[in-house]
Motif scaffolding. Sequence first.
Motif, PDB file in Angstrom:
ATOM      1  N   ASN A  99      30.854 -14.312  -0.729  1.00 16.34           N
ATOM      2  CA  ASN A  99      32.146 -13.842  -0.241  1.00 16.34           C
ATOM      3  C   ASN A  99      32.688 -12.780  -1.195  1.00 16.34           C
ATOM      4  N   LEU A 100      31.924 -11.682  -1.301  1.00 18.18           N
ATOM      5  CA  LEU A 100      32.276 -10.599  -2.213  1.00 18.18           C
ATOM      6  C   LEU A 100      32.115  -9.266  -1.503  1.00 18.18           C
ATOM      7  N   THR A 101      32.935  -8.300  -1.904  1.00 19.41           N
ATOM      8  CA  THR A 101      32.739  -6.935  -1.428  1.00 19.41           C
ATOM      9  C   THR A 101      31.674  -6.272  -2.297  1.00 19.41           C
ATOM     10  N   VAL A 102      31.168  -5.141  -1.841  1.00 21.55           N
ATOM     11  CA  VAL A 102      30.167  -4.416  -2.619  1.00 21.55           C
ATOM     12  C   VAL A 102      30.748  -4.000  -3.972  1.00 21.55           C
ATOM     13  N   GLY A 103      32.014  -3.561  -3.966  1.00 19.59           N
ATOM     14  CA  GLY A 103      32.654  -3.155  -5.212  1.00 19.59           C
ATOM     15  C   GLY A 103      32.788  -4.307  -6.193  1.00 19.59           C
ATOM     16  N   GLN A 104      33.184  -5.472  -5.693  1.00 17.06           N
ATOM     17  CA  GLN A 104      33.303  -6.651  -6.564  1.00 17.06           C
ATOM     18  C   GLN A 104      31.946  -7.052  -7.127  1.00 17.06           C
ATOM     19  N   PHE A 105      30.919  -6.987  -6.280  1.00 17.61           N
ATOM     20  CA  PHE A 105      29.579  -7.351  -6.731  1.00 17.61           C
ATOM     21  C   PHE A 105      29.087  -6.385  -7.801  1.00 17.61           C
ATOM     22  N   GLN A 106      29.271  -5.100  -7.564  1.00 19.23           N
ATOM     23  CA  GLN A 106      28.794  -4.112  -8.528  1.00 19.23           C
ATOM     24  C   GLN A 106      29.519  -4.219  -9.864  1.00 19.23           C
ATOM     25  N   GLY A 107      30.750  -4.770  -9.856  1.00 15.94           N
ATOM     26  CA  GLY A 107      31.453  -4.996 -11.108  1.00 15.94           C
ATOM     27  C   GLY A 107      30.865  -6.126 -11.931  1.00 15.94           C
ATOM     28  N   MET A 108      30.004  -6.949 -11.316  1.00 12.95           N
ATOM     29  CA  MET A 108      29.394  -8.088 -12.003  1.00 12.95           C
ATOM     30  C   MET A 108      28.059  -7.730 -12.651  1.00 12.95           C
ATOM     31  N   ILE A 109      27.436  -6.627 -12.228  1.00 15.40           N
ATOM     32  CA  ILE A 109      26.057  -6.364 -12.630  1.00 15.40           C
ATOM     33  C   ILE A 109      25.969  -5.226 -13.638  1.00 15.40           C
ATOM     34  N   SER A 110      24.886  -5.242 -14.393  1.00 19.98           N
ATOM     35  CA  SER A 110      24.584  -4.154 -15.324  1.00 19.98           C
ATOM     36  C   SER A 110      23.067  -4.066 -15.467  1.00 19.98           C
ATOM     37  N   THR A 111      22.588  -2.886 -15.785  1.00 17.53           N
ATOM     38  CA  THR A 111      21.146  -2.675 -15.971  1.00 17.53           C
ATOM     39  C   THR A 111      20.924  -2.020 -17.328  1.00 17.53           C
ATOM     40  N   SER A 112      19.808  -2.346 -17.952  1.00 18.77           N
ATOM     41  CA  SER A 112      19.517  -1.771 -19.276  1.00 18.77           C
ATOM     42  C   SER A 112      18.022  -1.547 -19.441  1.00 18.77           C
ATOM     43  N   PRO A 113      17.568  -0.297 -19.268  1.00 20.02           N
ATOM     44  CA  PRO A 113      16.163   0.016 -19.531  1.00 20.02           C
ATOM     45  C   PRO A 113      15.847  -0.186 -21.011  1.00 20.02           C
ATOM     46  N   LYS A 114      14.636  -0.644 -21.313  1.00 13.09           N
ATOM     47  CA  LYS A 114      14.244  -0.894 -22.698  1.00 13.09           C
ATOM     48  C   LYS A 114      13.512   0.313 -23.271  1.00 13.09           C
ATOM     49  N   GLY A 115      14.264   1.298 -23.680  1.00  6.70           N
ATOM     50  CA  GLY A 115      13.688   2.463 -24.342  1.00  6.70           C
ATOM     51  C   GLY A 115      12.613   3.128 -23.525  1.00  6.70           C
ATOM     52  N   ASN A 116      11.586   3.601 -24.209  1.00  4.62           N
ATOM     53  CA  ASN A 116      10.452   4.263 -23.549  1.00  4.62           C
ATOM     54  C   ASN A 116       9.400   3.242 -23.155  1.00  4.62           C
ATOM     55  N   THR A 117       9.807   2.289 -22.321  1.00  4.68           N
ATOM     56  CA  THR A 117       8.881   1.264 -21.841  1.00  4.68           C
ATOM     57  C   THR A 117       9.006   1.161 -20.327  1.00  4.68           C
ATOM     58  N   GLN A 118       8.225   0.273 -19.752  1.00  4.14           N
ATOM     59  CA  GLN A 118       8.288   0.043 -18.310  1.00  4.14           C
ATOM     60  C   GLN A 118       9.139  -1.182 -17.973  1.00  4.14           C
ATOM     61  N   PHE A 119       9.895  -1.688 -18.966  1.00  2.00           N
ATOM     62  CA  PHE A 119      10.703  -2.885 -18.770  1.00  2.00           C
ATOM     63  C   PHE A 119      12.142  -2.514 -18.402  1.00  2.00           C
ATOM     64  N   LEU A 120      12.728  -3.325 -17.535  1.00  2.00           N
ATOM     65  CA  LEU A 120      14.106  -3.133 -17.102  1.00  2.00           C
ATOM     66  C   LEU A 120      14.797  -4.487 -17.023  1.00  2.00           C
ATOM     67  N   ASN A 121      15.944  -4.605 -17.669  1.00  2.00           N
ATOM     68  CA  ASN A 121      16.730  -5.839 -17.612  1.00  2.00           C
ATOM     69  C   ASN A 121      17.849  -5.708 -16.585  1.00  2.00           C
ATOM     70  N   LEU A 122      17.976  -6.706 -15.739  1.00  2.00           N
ATOM     71  CA  LEU A 122      19.053  -6.763 -14.754  1.00  2.00           C
ATOM     72  C   LEU A 122      19.945  -7.943 -15.131  1.00  2.00           C
ATOM     73  N   SER A 123      21.211  -7.673 -15.419  1.00  2.00           N
ATOM     74  CA  SER A 123      22.120  -8.717 -15.897  1.00  2.00           C
ATOM     75  C   SER A 123      23.280  -8.911 -14.937  1.00  2.00           C
ATOM     76  N   VAL A 124      23.709 -10.151 -14.825  1.00  2.80           N
ATOM     77  CA  VAL A 124      24.851 -10.507 -13.968  1.00  2.80           C
ATOM     78  C   VAL A 124      25.817 -11.347 -14.801  1.00  2.80           C
ATOM     79  N   THR A 125      27.094 -10.977 -14.770  1.00  3.76           N
ATOM     80  CA  THR A 125      28.135 -11.693 -15.505  1.00  3.76           C
ATOM     81  C   THR A 125      29.114 -12.301 -14.521  1.00  3.76           C
TER      82      THR A 125
END
Length: 228
Positions: A99-125
Amino acid sequence: MNEETIDLSKLWQMIRKKMGLIIVLTVLVTMLAGIVTFFFIEPEYKSTVSVFISDERDGNSVSETINDINMYQKLVDTYAEIAKSRTVSEDVIKNLDLNLTVGQFQGMISTSPKGNTQFLNLSVTSTDRELAYKVANQMARSLKVVSRELRGTDIVQILDPANVPGGPSSPNLQMNLAIGFVLGLMLSVFLVFLMEFMDKTVKDPDFITNELNLPLLAAIPFSEDMQA
Protein backbone atom coordinates in the motif's frame (compact mmCIF):
# COMPACT_ATOMS: atom_id res chain seq x y z
CA MET A 1 51.39 38.19 24.32
CA ASN A 2 50.95 39.23 27.94
CA GLU A 3 47.49 40.71 27.29
CA GLU A 4 46.44 37.52 25.51
CA THR A 5 47.63 35.45 28.47
CA ILE A 6 45.68 37.64 30.87
CA ASP A 7 42.52 37.36 28.75
CA LEU A 8 42.79 33.59 28.55
CA SER A 9 43.38 33.45 32.27
CA LYS A 10 40.22 35.46 32.89
CA LEU A 11 38.21 33.21 30.62
CA TRP A 12 39.48 30.16 32.45
CA GLN A 13 38.54 31.77 35.76
CA MET A 14 35.01 32.35 34.47
CA ILE A 15 34.74 28.69 33.48
CA ARG A 16 36.13 27.44 36.80
CA LYS A 17 33.76 29.66 38.77
CA LYS A 18 30.73 28.23 36.93
CA MET A 19 32.04 24.70 36.49
CA GLY A 20 29.06 23.25 38.35
CA LEU A 21 26.60 24.95 36.01
CA ILE A 22 28.55 23.77 32.97
CA ILE A 23 28.54 20.16 34.17
CA VAL A 24 24.82 20.19 35.01
CA LEU A 25 23.78 21.72 31.67
CA THR A 26 26.03 19.39 29.69
CA VAL A 27 24.63 16.32 31.46
CA LEU A 28 21.05 17.53 31.01
CA VAL A 29 21.46 18.14 27.27
CA THR A 30 23.18 14.76 26.84
CA MET A 31 20.36 13.03 28.71
CA LEU A 32 17.79 14.90 26.61
CA ALA A 33 19.49 13.67 23.41
CA GLY A 34 19.34 10.12 24.73
CA ILE A 35 15.68 10.39 25.75
CA VAL A 36 14.65 11.84 22.40
CA THR A 37 16.62 9.16 20.54
CA PHE A 38 15.27 6.28 22.62
CA PHE A 39 11.63 7.28 23.04
CA PHE A 40 10.69 9.67 20.23
CA ILE A 41 12.65 8.58 17.14
CA GLU A 42 11.23 5.46 15.51
CA PRO A 43 13.98 2.95 14.69
CA GLU A 44 14.62 2.09 11.05
CA TYR A 45 15.97 -1.18 9.67
CA LYS A 46 18.06 -1.71 6.55
CA SER A 47 18.18 -4.91 4.52
CA THR A 48 20.57 -5.36 1.61
CA VAL A 49 20.75 -7.83 -1.27
CA SER A 50 23.88 -8.16 -3.42
CA VAL A 51 23.62 -8.93 -7.13
CA PHE A 52 26.25 -9.77 -9.73
CA ILE A 53 25.94 -8.33 -13.24
CA SER A 54 26.96 -11.08 -15.69
CA ASP A 55 25.50 -13.62 -18.08
CA GLU A 56 24.71 -17.07 -16.72
CA ARG A 57 27.22 -19.49 -18.21
CA ASP A 58 27.30 -23.25 -18.08
CA GLY A 59 30.32 -25.48 -18.18
CA ASN A 60 30.41 -25.57 -22.01
CA SER A 61 30.50 -21.78 -22.36
CA VAL A 62 33.66 -19.94 -23.17
CA SER A 63 35.24 -17.87 -20.46
CA GLU A 64 34.49 -14.19 -20.21
CA THR A 65 36.99 -11.99 -22.01
CA ILE A 66 38.41 -8.84 -20.47
CA ASN A 67 36.14 -6.84 -22.77
CA ASP A 68 33.09 -8.68 -21.39
CA ILE A 69 34.15 -7.89 -17.83
CA ASN A 70 34.71 -4.21 -18.66
CA MET A 71 31.29 -4.08 -20.32
CA TYR A 72 29.54 -5.57 -17.30
CA GLN A 73 31.39 -3.23 -14.94
CA LYS A 74 30.07 -0.27 -16.92
CA LEU A 75 26.58 -1.78 -16.87
CA VAL A 76 26.59 -1.83 -13.05
CA ASP A 77 25.98 1.94 -12.87
CA THR A 78 23.22 1.59 -15.46
CA TYR A 79 21.51 -1.17 -13.49
CA ALA A 80 21.86 0.87 -10.29
CA GLU A 81 19.62 3.47 -11.96
CA ILE A 82 17.28 0.87 -13.44
CA ALA A 83 16.76 -0.58 -9.94
CA LYS A 84 15.43 2.83 -8.83
CA SER A 85 13.20 3.22 -11.87
CA ARG A 86 9.41 3.45 -11.82
CA THR A 87 9.15 0.16 -13.73
CA VAL A 88 11.00 -1.83 -11.08
CA SER A 89 9.18 0.00 -8.27
CA GLU A 90 5.78 -0.80 -9.73
CA ASP A 91 6.73 -4.46 -10.19
CA VAL A 92 7.78 -4.75 -6.52
CA ILE A 93 4.64 -2.98 -5.29
CA LYS A 94 2.47 -5.26 -7.43
CA ASN A 95 4.14 -8.53 -6.38
CA LEU A 96 4.11 -7.71 -2.65
CA ASP A 97 0.73 -5.94 -2.78
CA LEU A 98 2.17 -2.93 -0.96
CA ASN A 99 0.00 0.00 0.00
CA LEU A 100 2.62 2.47 -1.20
CA THR A 101 2.94 4.97 -4.01
CA VAL A 102 5.91 4.80 -6.36
CA GLY A 103 7.33 7.94 -4.73
CA GLN A 104 7.02 6.49 -1.23
CA PHE A 105 8.64 3.25 -2.35
CA GLN A 106 11.53 5.00 -4.07
CA GLY A 107 12.17 6.93 -0.84
CA MET A 108 12.86 3.59 0.88
CA ILE A 109 15.46 2.24 -1.54
CA SER A 110 19.08 2.98 -2.36
CA THR A 111 21.67 1.41 -4.65
CA SER A 112 25.44 1.32 -4.29
CA PRO A 113 27.77 -0.07 -6.97
CA LYS A 114 30.98 -1.53 -5.52
CA GLY A 115 33.68 0.43 -7.30
CA ASN A 116 35.08 -1.05 -10.49
CA THR A 117 33.42 -4.42 -9.98
CA GLN A 118 30.37 -6.26 -11.26
CA PHE A 119 28.70 -6.17 -7.82
CA LEU A 120 25.68 -4.03 -6.97
CA ASN A 121 24.03 -3.64 -3.56
CA LEU A 122 20.30 -2.96 -3.35
CA SER A 123 19.22 -1.64 0.06
CA VAL A 124 15.79 -1.02 1.56
CA THR A 125 15.18 1.01 4.73
CA SER A 126 11.92 0.70 6.66
CA THR A 127 10.53 0.92 10.17
CA ASP A 128 9.36 -2.68 9.64
CA ARG A 129 12.29 -5.12 9.55
CA GLU A 130 10.26 -7.87 7.87
CA LEU A 131 9.10 -5.47 5.18
CA ALA A 132 12.66 -4.31 4.52
CA TYR A 133 13.76 -7.94 4.11
CA LYS A 134 10.91 -8.88 1.76
CA VAL A 135 11.19 -5.75 -0.37
CA ALA A 136 14.97 -6.11 -0.81
CA ASN A 137 14.68 -9.67 -2.13
CA GLN A 138 11.71 -8.82 -4.36
CA MET A 139 13.59 -5.81 -5.69
CA ALA A 140 16.36 -8.11 -6.93
CA ARG A 141 13.82 -10.44 -8.54
CA SER A 142 12.02 -7.53 -10.20
CA LEU A 143 15.34 -6.20 -11.50
CA LYS A 144 15.94 -9.61 -13.12
CA VAL A 145 12.53 -9.44 -14.81
CA VAL A 146 13.11 -5.92 -16.15
CA SER A 147 16.61 -6.89 -17.29
CA ARG A 148 15.18 -9.77 -19.31
CA GLU A 149 12.60 -7.45 -20.88
CA LEU A 150 15.22 -4.84 -21.79
CA ARG A 151 18.01 -7.06 -23.13
CA GLY A 152 16.21 -10.28 -23.96
CA THR A 153 18.48 -12.02 -21.44
CA ASP A 154 18.88 -11.97 -17.68
CA ILE A 155 22.29 -10.66 -16.60
CA VAL A 156 21.33 -10.02 -12.96
CA GLN A 157 22.47 -12.85 -10.70
CA ILE A 158 21.50 -12.80 -7.01
CA LEU A 159 24.72 -13.37 -5.06
CA ASP A 160 23.75 -12.71 -1.41
CA PRO A 161 20.01 -12.64 -0.65
CA ALA A 162 18.80 -10.17 1.97
CA ASN A 163 18.36 -11.25 5.57
CA VAL A 164 16.00 -9.97 8.27
CA PRO A 165 17.92 -7.14 10.01
CA GLY A 166 19.07 -8.09 13.49
CA GLY A 167 18.95 -4.53 14.79
CA PRO A 168 18.08 -0.99 13.71
CA SER A 169 20.38 0.92 11.38
CA SER A 170 19.20 4.23 12.83
CA PRO A 171 19.05 6.20 15.01
CA ASN A 172 22.61 5.83 16.30
CA LEU A 173 22.28 6.24 20.08
CA GLN A 174 26.01 6.63 20.74
CA MET A 175 26.43 9.25 18.03
CA ASN A 176 23.41 11.21 19.23
CA LEU A 177 24.72 11.12 22.81
CA ALA A 178 28.08 12.41 21.62
CA ILE A 179 26.38 15.20 19.67
CA GLY A 180 24.25 16.05 22.70
CA PHE A 181 27.36 16.17 24.92
CA VAL A 182 29.20 18.53 22.56
CA LEU A 183 26.16 20.78 22.09
CA GLY A 184 25.51 20.83 25.85
CA LEU A 185 29.13 21.75 26.58
CA MET A 186 29.14 24.53 23.96
CA LEU A 187 25.79 25.87 25.15
CA SER A 188 26.79 25.89 28.82
CA VAL A 189 30.13 27.60 28.16
CA PHE A 190 28.43 30.21 25.98
CA LEU A 191 25.84 30.81 28.71
CA VAL A 192 28.56 31.26 31.33
CA PHE A 193 30.38 33.84 29.19
CA LEU A 194 27.11 35.63 28.48
CA MET A 195 26.24 35.79 32.17
CA GLU A 196 29.68 37.16 33.01
CA PHE A 197 29.69 39.80 30.29
CA MET A 198 26.17 40.93 31.17
CA ASP A 199 27.10 41.28 34.83
CA LYS A 200 28.26 44.90 35.27
CA THR A 201 28.75 44.77 39.03
CA VAL A 202 32.25 45.33 40.44
CA LYS A 203 33.31 42.37 42.51
CA ASP A 204 37.04 43.05 42.85
CA PRO A 205 38.75 46.33 43.92
CA ASP A 206 41.58 45.52 41.49
CA PHE A 207 39.13 46.02 38.60
CA ILE A 208 38.85 49.74 39.46
CA THR A 209 42.57 50.36 39.73
CA ASN A 210 43.84 48.03 37.00
CA GLU A 211 41.11 48.12 34.36
CA LEU A 212 39.61 51.60 34.86
CA ASN A 213 42.80 53.31 36.07
CA LEU A 214 40.87 55.08 38.81
CA PRO A 215 41.91 55.55 42.42
CA LEU A 216 40.12 53.45 45.01
CA LEU A 217 38.59 55.86 47.51
CA ALA A 218 36.75 53.43 49.76
CA ALA A 219 35.42 49.89 49.99
CA ILE A 220 32.31 48.76 51.84
CA PRO A 221 32.86 45.41 53.53
CA PHE A 222 30.27 42.72 52.89
CA SER A 223 28.42 41.22 55.83
CA GLU A 224 25.57 38.75 55.88
CA ASP A 225 24.17 40.62 58.93
CA MET A 226 23.70 43.67 56.72
CA GLN A 227 21.46 41.65 54.34
CA ALA A 228 19.35 40.45 57.23
